[in-house]
Structures are given as structure tokens and as C-alpha cells.
Write a protein that holds these residues in place. Structure first.
Motif, short mmCIF file in Angstrom:
data_model
loop_
_atom_site.label_atom_id
_atom_site.label_comp_id
_atom_site.label_asym_id
_atom_site.label_seq_id
_atom_site.Cartn_x
_atom_site.Cartn_y
_atom_site.Cartn_z
N PRO A 117 0.78 -1.24 0.00
CA PRO A 117 0.00 0.00 0.00
C PRO A 117 0.81 1.29 0.00
N LEU A 118 2.15 1.23 -0.05
CA LEU A 118 2.93 2.46 0.12
C LEU A 118 2.66 3.48 -0.98
N LEU A 119 2.59 3.04 -2.25
CA LEU A 119 2.36 3.98 -3.34
C LEU A 119 0.87 4.13 -3.66
N THR A 120 0.21 3.03 -3.97
CA THR A 120 -1.20 3.08 -4.38
C THR A 120 -2.05 2.27 -3.41
N GLY A 121 -2.46 2.90 -2.35
CA GLY A 121 -3.31 2.26 -1.36
C GLY A 121 -4.76 2.69 -1.51
N PRO A 122 -5.57 2.55 -0.47
CA PRO A 122 -7.00 2.88 -0.55
C PRO A 122 -7.28 4.32 -0.96
N ALA A 123 -6.49 5.27 -0.46
CA ALA A 123 -6.73 6.67 -0.81
C ALA A 123 -6.56 6.92 -2.30
N THR A 124 -5.54 6.33 -2.88
CA THR A 124 -5.31 6.48 -4.32
C THR A 124 -6.45 5.87 -5.12
N MET A 125 -6.85 4.65 -4.75
CA MET A 125 -7.92 3.96 -5.47
C MET A 125 -9.23 4.72 -5.41
N SER A 126 -9.59 5.20 -4.22
CA SER A 126 -10.86 5.93 -4.08
C SER A 126 -10.83 7.23 -4.87
N THR A 127 -9.70 7.90 -4.91
CA THR A 127 -9.58 9.14 -5.67
C THR A 127 -9.80 8.91 -7.16
N VAL A 128 -9.20 7.86 -7.70
CA VAL A 128 -9.34 7.56 -9.12
C VAL A 128 -10.80 7.26 -9.46
N VAL A 129 -11.47 6.49 -8.60
CA VAL A 129 -12.87 6.15 -8.85
C VAL A 129 -13.74 7.41 -8.85
N ILE A 130 -13.48 8.31 -7.91
CA ILE A 130 -14.26 9.55 -7.83
C ILE A 130 -14.10 10.39 -9.09
N TYR A 131 -12.88 10.53 -9.57
CA TYR A 131 -12.65 11.32 -10.78
C TYR A 131 -13.13 10.59 -12.02
N ALA A 132 -13.15 9.26 -11.99
CA ALA A 132 -13.66 8.50 -13.13
C ALA A 132 -15.15 8.76 -13.32
N GLU A 133 -15.87 8.94 -12.22
CA GLU A 133 -17.31 9.21 -12.33
C GLU A 133 -17.56 10.57 -12.99
N ARG A 134 -16.66 11.51 -12.76
CA ARG A 134 -16.83 12.85 -13.32
C ARG A 134 -16.47 12.89 -14.80
N ALA A 135 -15.73 11.91 -15.28
CA ALA A 135 -15.34 11.87 -16.68
C ALA A 135 -16.56 11.53 -17.54
N GLN A 136 -16.86 12.38 -18.51
CA GLN A 136 -18.07 12.22 -19.32
C GLN A 136 -17.78 11.65 -20.70
N THR A 137 -16.57 11.82 -21.19
CA THR A 137 -16.25 11.39 -22.55
C THR A 137 -15.13 10.35 -22.53
N PHE A 138 -14.96 9.71 -23.69
CA PHE A 138 -13.88 8.74 -23.82
C PHE A 138 -12.53 9.38 -23.56
N TRP A 139 -12.33 10.61 -24.05
CA TRP A 139 -11.04 11.27 -23.92
C TRP A 139 -10.76 11.64 -22.47
N HIS A 141 -11.77 9.86 -19.90
CA HIS A 141 -11.34 8.60 -19.28
C HIS A 141 -9.91 8.26 -19.71
N ALA A 142 -9.61 8.50 -20.98
CA ALA A 142 -8.27 8.23 -21.48
C ALA A 142 -7.24 9.11 -20.78
#
Length: 208
Positions: A117-139, A141-142
Motif C-alpha cells: 500500500p505504500l504507493l497506491t493504497g486505498p486513498a489512491t484507489m478511491s480518488t481515481v474512482v471519484i474522478y472516473a465518475e466525473r469523466a463524461q467522454t472517452f477522452w 477517461h483516457a
């Protein structure tokens, strides 16, 4: 292009703060073994971020968790991580002594505990999921997956230059950098929590 997700990820992952851990875990390794550890850690960090960006929302749906609740919980986790960083501790350094000794005895420590968990632990994973929901287009997400590439490259650079970085900055310099990133992360955590609370309680978003 919105760079806020990238800034947040770099603040949470903060590979500079993991340099002392990298040096500790790779003591006694040959140069080739260190290079392999750097490569595996960087690729694993990218894989975790990309997986959360592409499939994180589907995982939430599977467990029946609303994004608003996840935002509040994730924001709290980010805030806790920022508090640890303000105390000059790695944001994701939550392993027990037993886990560290067990991981250190394995053939490769690149995945556990260096990446998780030193680099990518729960905080990193939850952050990515939150921003993924805000992504509206393919680009969009890319771009989020692309930010994972940037994080992986930053990790590879810091680990490759671990010894010169530690010599140049010293423990004090690394602690100062960690505290600065922690302050930035604390502000971003408040924004994430506020957005989740407004979804759970719409009245909070209505001006008085």
C-alpha cells in the motif's frame, strides 16, 4: 484539460516520500535487481490506477454503494492521509510490522509493500474512482488513464534516482516536501467531501 486529478494523484502517491523505503527494501540488491524492482513497481502503480479508472464504478455498482457515499468516505480517507503527510509520514504507509517483515522475505518486494500500500493504497484507489465518475467522454477517461502513466513515470524517476535524491534533499528536505504535498491534499480532500455531502444532502448546496 483538467489537471486537478493529476495533482491529487501525485500528492497522494508522493513517490519522493517512498524513496527511503525503496532504499531500505532494496539493500543488498544488484543494480539489475534494483532496475527490475523499479520497473515492476512503476507498472503495478499504473495498473492499479488504470483498473480503478476503467472498472471502479462497476465495482461500486456491484456492491450497491452510491458514489456520494463513496465520495464522503474517500474524502475522509484523503484527509486522514493528508494528516499523516503533514506529520511527514507517507500517505499510504499503513502496513504492520509483521506485514513488512513478511514482504521483505519474499523474492520481490516491488508489488508488496512498495506499490501496495505504500504507493497506491486505498486513498489512491478511491480518488481515481471519484474522478472516473466525473469523466463524461472517452477522452476524459483516457486522460485519467494517462495520468496513471505520469504517476508511473514519476515513480520510476524517483526510484531510479533514489540515492542521489536522498543525498541531495536529506531527511529534512523529504519531510518538507511531504508536508507541502499534504497541505495540498488536505484542501483537495475538503472539496471531494463537500461534493459528496451536497449529493447526499442537496439542501447544503442551496444558498442561504
Amino acid at each position: 484539460m483538467d489537471l486537478k486529478p493529476l495533482i491529487t494523484l501525485l500528492a497522494i502517491v508522493n513517490p519522493l516520500a517512498i524513496v527511503p523505503f525503496f532504499i531500505h527494501y532494496t539493500q543488498g540488491m544488484t543494480r539489475a535487481q534494483r532496475r527490475r524492482t523499479v520497473w515492476i513497481s512503476s507498472c503495478t502503480a499504473f495498473a492499479v490506477i488504470a483498473a480503478c479508472a476503467l472498472a471502479g464504478l462497476q465495482i461500486l455498482d456491484f456492491f450497491g454503494i452510491s458514489l456520494a457515499s463513496f465520495q464522503v468516505g474517500g474524502g475522509m480517507l484523503l484527509l486522514m492521509s493528508s494528516m499523516a503527510m503533514l506529520n511527514a509520514q507517507p500517505a499510504e504507509a499503513k502496513t504492520t510490522r509483521e506485514e513488512v517483515h513478511d514482504a521483505a522475505s519474499r523474492a520481490s518486494i516491488a508489488v508488496v509493500p512498495l506499490t501496495i500500500p505504500l504507493l497506491t493504497g486505498p486513498a489512491t484507489m478511491s480518488t481515481v474512482v471519484i474522478y472516473a465518475e466525473r469523466a463524461q467522454t472517452f477522452w476524459q477517461h483516457a486522460a485519467l488513464v494517462g495520468y496513471g502513466v505520469v504517476v508511473a513515470l514519476a515513480t520510476a524517476l524517483c526510484f531510479t534516482l533514489a540515492v542521489p535524491i536522498e543525498r541531495a534533499l536529506g531527511k529534512t528536505g523529504i519531510n518538507v516536501m511531504t508536508r507541502l504535498m499534504g497541505l495540498i491534499l488536505a484542501a483537495l480532500a475538503v472539496e471531494v467531501m463537500a461534493a459528496g455531502l451536497q449529493r447526499l444532502f442537496p439542501a447544503l448546496g442551496v444558498p442561504a
